[in-house]
Design an enzyme around this catalytic site. Structure first.
Site, PDB file in Angstrom:
ATOM      1  CB  SER A 174      59.357   1.694  59.500  1.00  0.00           C
ATOM      2  OG  SER A 174      59.100   2.804  60.316  1.00  0.00           O
ATOM      3  CE1 TYR A 187      56.672  -1.516  63.383  1.00  0.00           C
ATOM      4  CE2 TYR A 187      57.943   0.511  63.264  1.00  0.00           C
ATOM      5  CZ  TYR A 187      56.984  -0.334  62.745  1.00  0.00           C
ATOM      6  OH  TYR A 187      56.343   0.009  61.565  1.00  0.00           O
TER       7      TYR A 187
HETATM    8  N1  LIG Z   1      51.153   2.666  60.132  1.00  0.00           N
HETATM    9  C1  LIG Z   1      52.332   3.259  60.238  1.00  0.00           C
HETATM   10  O1  LIG Z   1      52.487   4.337  60.852  1.00  0.00           O
HETATM   11  C2  LIG Z   1      53.531   2.635  59.575  1.00  0.00           C
HETATM   12  C3  LIG Z   1      54.690   3.408  59.388  1.00  0.00           C
HETATM   13  C4  LIG Z   1      55.787   2.847  58.784  1.00  0.00           C
HETATM   14  C5  LIG Z   1      55.736   1.524  58.363  1.00  0.00           C
HETATM   15  N2  LIG Z   1      54.633   0.796  58.573  1.00  0.00           N
HETATM   16  C6  LIG Z   1      54.616  -0.605  58.158  1.00  0.00           C
HETATM   17  O2  LIG Z   1      53.671  -0.773  57.121  1.00  0.00           O
HETATM   18  C7  LIG Z   1      53.193  -2.122  57.143  1.00  0.00           C
HETATM   19  C8  LIG Z   1      51.675  -2.097  57.082  1.00  0.00           C
HETATM   20  O3  LIG Z   1      51.206  -1.435  58.241  1.00  0.00           O
HETATM   21  P1  LIG Z   1      49.732  -0.814  58.341  1.00  0.00           P
HETATM   22  O4  LIG Z   1      49.886   0.555  58.836  1.00  0.00           O
HETATM   23  O5  LIG Z   1      48.984  -1.065  57.089  1.00  0.00           O
HETATM   24  O6  LIG Z   1      49.174  -1.694  59.550  1.00  0.00           O
HETATM   25  P2  LIG Z   1      47.850  -2.563  59.681  1.00  0.00           P
HETATM   26  O7  LIG Z   1      47.803  -2.989  61.096  1.00  0.00           O
HETATM   27  O8  LIG Z   1      46.694  -1.842  59.095  1.00  0.00           O
HETATM   28  O9  LIG Z   1      48.155  -3.822  58.731  1.00  0.00           O
HETATM   29  C9  LIG Z   1      48.999  -4.864  59.106  1.00  0.00           C
HETATM   30  C10 LIG Z   1      48.385  -6.169  58.607  1.00  0.00           C
HETATM   31  O10 LIG Z   1      49.288  -7.221  58.960  1.00  0.00           O
HETATM   32  C11 LIG Z   1      48.502  -8.296  59.427  1.00  0.00           C
HETATM   33  N3  LIG Z   1      49.262  -9.138  60.341  1.00  0.00           N
HETATM   34  C12 LIG Z   1      49.723  -8.813  61.564  1.00  0.00           C
HETATM   35  N4  LIG Z   1      50.286  -9.877  62.147  1.00  0.00           N
HETATM   36  C13 LIG Z   1      50.202 -10.904  61.266  1.00  0.00           C
HETATM   37  C14 LIG Z   1      50.576 -12.271  61.292  1.00  0.00           C
HETATM   38  N5  LIG Z   1      51.161 -12.808  62.358  1.00  0.00           N
HETATM   39  N6  LIG Z   1      50.324 -13.029  60.218  1.00  0.00           N
HETATM   40  C15 LIG Z   1      49.697 -12.513  59.133  1.00  0.00           C
HETATM   41  N7  LIG Z   1      49.297 -11.219  59.045  1.00  0.00           N
HETATM   42  C16 LIG Z   1      49.537 -10.433  60.110  1.00  0.00           C
HETATM   43  C17 LIG Z   1      47.331  -7.657  60.153  1.00  0.00           C
HETATM   44  O11 LIG Z   1      46.246  -8.550  60.314  1.00  0.00           O
HETATM   45  C18 LIG Z   1      47.023  -6.473  59.249  1.00  0.00           C
HETATM   46  O12 LIG Z   1      46.082  -6.817  58.261  1.00  0.00           O
HETATM   47  C19 LIG Z   1      53.754  -2.748  58.412  1.00  0.00           C
HETATM   48  O13 LIG Z   1      54.888  -3.521  58.082  1.00  0.00           O
HETATM   49  C20 LIG Z   1      54.172  -1.562  59.247  1.00  0.00           C
HETATM   50  O14 LIG Z   1      55.207  -1.881  60.153  1.00  0.00           O
HETATM   51  C21 LIG Z   1      53.515   1.309  59.143  1.00  0.00           C
END
Ligand SMILES: NC(=O)c1ccc[n+]([C@@H]2O[C@H](COP(=O)([O-])OP(=O)(O)OC[C@H]3O[C@@H](n4cnc5c(N)ncnc54)[C@H](O)[C@@H]3O)[C@@H](O)[C@H]2O)c1
Length: 306
Positions: A174, A187
């Site tokens: 991130s 985070y």
């Molecule tokens: N959304 C944002 O603003 C953003 C920004 C920067 C980075 N990210 C990163 O991108 C990645 C994807 O995020 P996203 O936005 O698609 O979020 P999201 O919540 O849509 O997807 C995350 C997925 O991880 C799964 N997950 C969570 N805990 C888990 C566990 N204990 N075991 C197995 N699976 C698990 C969830 O069920 C979900 O399907 C993450 O690592 C997040 O930190 C997101």
């Protein structure tokens, strides 16, 4: 080699690589992409958001998909979408905060499918509270899912990649892994760790001369997937809340071109460069001015599953 000769050689190498990077920036990714058709891709957190979009893109490129998520229902929906594209995904319900589940499921994957070529460490969670208000269990879980799980999946699947001198690890970090943010202490700590892990792995592979095993770390600003519902940005032209499809396309381009780090939007690269050369207090004032320290003021987080 004499240290003066070595210095001259290194300076030439640095200048050459700078020039190469500038030239490559003007060549569209499609002209310098590797072919991943037929490769086995494991995506964690494939049940929603980025994980789902990345799975779809890899499937369109003819990859065999292995889906991991704790959300069985979301993963089933992703699998159905992939099947409509003619792919035959295999889904495993696994809680990535549990090391033993990761090890057991990895063994099962090797029995069912064999070795993995591209490992996408994507699953992530956020508590979104001020540090002193975060419950210990949630801090622990954030670290377990956002970084410890990366350690364990790499331990499971990278030995096979090194043996074949072929593979790619994609760590979804991130922009919070580059700059600290008010309201995201746990985070940010997990994402700084992911950035450091990726860079160190790359150095290890280099020292082992494993030039066929690549790593890419992804550092996006907020993405409109629902995970960070409620966040706000003060200057959306410079630091927009990102469109998930744009992020997924950029990640795929980064992987296909063996890019080491993908920062989105491009302004994040400027932040990273600036951090090392301006006084820390200037950085804090700029961070406040650009509203970064207030992005989490109205954070709600995921309200419902997409
Ligand atoms: N959304 C944002 O603003 C953003 C920004 C920067 C980075 N990210 C990163 O991108 C990645 C994807 O995020 P996203 O936005 O698609 O979020 P999201 O919540 O849509 O997807 C995350 C997925 O991880 C799964 N997950 C969570 N805990 C888990 C566990 N204990 N075991 C197995 N699976 C698990 C969830 O069920 C979900 O399907 C993450 O690592 C997040 O930190 C997101």
């Amino acid at each position: 080699m004499n240290v003066i000769v070595e210095t001259v050689v290194v300076l030439f190498q640095v200048a050459y690589l700078w020039l190469q990077a500038i030239v490559l920036a003007f060549i569209p990714a499609s002209y310098r992409s590797k072919d991943v058709a037929g490769e086995t891709v494991l995506v964690t957190g494939a049940g929603s958001g980025l994980g789902r979009l990345l799975s779809i893109r890899f499937a369109r490129r003819g990859c065999r998909l292995i889906l991991w998520d704790v959300n069985t229902q979301g993963m089933a929906e992703t699998a159905e979408m992939l099947r409509k594209l003619g792919s035959v995904p295999i889904a495993y319900t696994v809680d990535l905060s549990k090391k033993e589940q990761i090890y057991d499921t990895a063994e099962q994957v090797k029995r069912d499918v064999g070795e993995v070529d591209i490992l996408v460490n994507n699953a992530g969670i956020v508590t979104g509270k001020k540090f002193l208000e975060c419950k210990d269990e949630l801090i622990q879980k954030t670290m377990d899912v956002n970084i410890m799980a990366h350690f364990w999946t790499v331990k499971c699947f990278v030995p096979g990649m090194l043996e074949r001198n072929h593979g790619h690890i994609v760590n979804i970090a991130s922009a919070a892994g580059i700059s600290g943010v008010n309201g995201l202490a746990d985070y940010c700590a997990s994402k700084f760790a992911a950035v450091g892990f990726d860079e160190s792995l790359r150095m290890e592979f280099l020292s082992m001369e494993k030039t066929g095993v690549h790593t890419t770390v992804i550092c996006p600003f907020y993405i409109n997937t629902g995970m960070f519902e409620g966040v706000q940005t003060r200057f959306p032209l410079l630091l927009p809340i990102l469109d998930p499809d744009y992020v997924a396309d950029s990640i795929i381009n980064g992987v296909l071109t063996n890019t080491h780090i993908v920062m989105l939007p491009p302004a994040i690269a400027f932040v990273a460069a600036l951090k090392g050369i301006i006084p820390v207090k200037c950085g804090m004032i700029l961070s406040n001015f650009f509203g970064v320290n207030h992005t989490m003021d109205n954070f709600k987080g995921r309200q419902k599953r997409d």
